[in-house]
Write an enzyme that holds these catalytic residues in place. Sequence first.
Site, PDB file in Angstrom:
ATOM      1  N   HIS A   1      58.514  17.346 -74.422  1.00 58.29           N
ATOM      2  CA  HIS A   1      58.095  17.831 -73.366  1.00 58.29           C
ATOM      3  C   HIS A   1      56.488  18.151 -73.877  1.00 58.29           C
ATOM      4  O   HIS A   1      56.010  17.096 -74.436  1.00 58.29           O
ATOM      5  CB  HIS A   1      59.057  19.319 -73.368  1.00 58.29           C
ATOM      6  CG  HIS A   1      60.355  19.415 -73.619  1.00 58.29           C
ATOM      7  ND1 HIS A   1      60.981  18.256 -72.546  1.00 58.29           N
ATOM      8  CD2 HIS A   1      61.412  19.172 -74.644  1.00 58.29           C
ATOM      9  CE1 HIS A   1      61.782  18.551 -73.247  1.00 58.29           C
ATOM     10  NE2 HIS A   1      62.361  19.148 -74.072  1.00 58.29           N
TER      11      HIS A   1
ATOM     12  N   GLU B   1      60.313  25.348 -75.921  1.00 53.53           N
ATOM     13  CA  GLU B   1      60.394  24.642 -76.617  1.00 53.53           C
ATOM     14  C   GLU B   1      59.674  23.466 -77.224  1.00 53.53           C
ATOM     15  O   GLU B   1      59.211  23.383 -78.727  1.00 53.53           O
ATOM     16  CB  GLU B   1      61.195  23.662 -76.778  1.00 53.53           C
ATOM     17  CG  GLU B   1      61.709  22.381 -77.047  1.00 53.53           C
ATOM     18  CD  GLU B   1      63.012  21.655 -76.423  1.00 53.53           C
ATOM     19  OE1 GLU B   1      63.272  20.597 -77.427  1.00 53.53           O
ATOM     20  OE2 GLU B   1      63.121  21.655 -75.523  1.00 53.53           O
TER      21      GLU B   1
ATOM     22  N   HIS C   1      63.422  17.925 -81.158  1.00 50.56           N
ATOM     23  CA  HIS C   1      63.204  19.089 -79.308  1.00 50.56           C
ATOM     24  C   HIS C   1      64.573  20.073 -80.675  1.00 50.56           C
ATOM     25  O   HIS C   1      64.737  19.927 -81.824  1.00 50.56           O
ATOM     26  CB  HIS C   1      64.088  18.779 -78.714  1.00 50.56           C
ATOM     27  CG  HIS C   1      64.561  16.740 -77.908  1.00 50.56           C
ATOM     28  ND1 HIS C   1      63.130  17.253 -76.995  1.00 50.56           N
ATOM     29  CD2 HIS C   1      64.215  16.229 -78.152  1.00 50.56           C
ATOM     30  CE1 HIS C   1      62.970  16.102 -76.042  1.00 50.56           C
ATOM     31  NE2 HIS C   1      62.674  15.119 -77.209  1.00 50.56           N
TER      32      HIS C   1
ATOM     33  N   GLU D   1      67.725  17.323 -82.154  1.00 50.88           N
ATOM     34  CA  GLU D   1      68.126  19.255 -82.233  1.00 50.88           C
ATOM     35  C   GLU D   1      67.943  19.809 -82.827  1.00 50.88           C
ATOM     36  O   GLU D   1      68.804  19.974 -83.898  1.00 50.88           O
ATOM     37  CB  GLU D   1      68.975  18.949 -81.381  1.00 50.88           C
ATOM     38  CG  GLU D   1      69.433  18.261 -79.962  1.00 50.88           C
ATOM     39  CD  GLU D   1      68.510  18.847 -78.551  1.00 50.88           C
ATOM     40  OE1 GLU D   1      67.567  20.206 -78.801  1.00 50.88           O
ATOM     41  OE2 GLU D   1      68.506  17.840 -77.790  1.00 50.88           O
TER      42      GLU D   1
END
Length: 314
Positions: free
Chosen positions: A104, A141, A196, A278
Amino acid sequence: MSYVGPGFEPPQPRRSRRGPMTVAVAALVPAALVGWLVYEAVADTGGGRSGAAPVTSSSATGSATASTPQDGRRSATPPDRTPATTRAGAGPLAGKVVVIDPGHNPGNFQHSSEIDRKVNIGTNRKECDTTGTSTNSGYAEARFTLDVARRLRTLLEKQGATVKFTQDGDRPWGPCVDERARIGNEAHADAAISIHADGAPTGDRGFHVIAPASVHAGSADTRRIAAPSRNLGERVAGSFVRVTGSAPSNYVGNGTGLVVRSDLGGLNLSTVPKVFIECGNMRDSKDAASLTSGAWRQKAAQGISEGIVSFLRG
């Protein structure tokens, strides 16, 4: 990450997401169990929660709610700028290239039209990017991924690797997932990793590493990199358990910490060994206490680094 967007689209409903996935080698399972025991026995120290949330989405529903990240600094760097490469010196990884993809971008929430446009991910077309998720207290995040990525870069450069970022907070939004994959491909990376943190429901906790399935459709062809990527993923997962003491995910991966997926554009379009990690679930208070701790993020970077070093040194 929240599972919406081209590289972050939702899998099947949460308890039935066990579609195509590969169980890690047998040696990983005992390590995962040790990590689980450590995780249950020792509570990591939480850090200060700061920042505000970007768009947050549920892995089960793909819904999103907009809010604002704290770090309002923006660069005038044009969106299509290719991030600079950091050249490292001599060391055991001299000559090796690692591409780090911080998931992101803190500025994505201000560029909804840009990140919503569709790009080709090989198997179909999906949105360029998403805003990511956040902890319930507002730690974004996108801030987490940049922090861990920068710590990881320092560790890898000390080993002599050449490290390249897909973005380093030096552009106002993005890049799109197809460009993220292309940066690794054009760098001829020996390994690439996308960092992430998940946005699953409360009670879902633990980390998992995502490796690409063998995909051959449209412009996507991961057949050559599927096996080495899984090898990379297994090594990263094993090191992450050992260094952080975190448990493998209790909601995907059957306790192995490793999942194989065919629906992520950042993996489908890669031509170099690549995985996603993750690092935990930002929506679970126990995981969030770790994710917001600077000391724990250093452990996360160390665990990822040791897995990459193990992979590159064979």
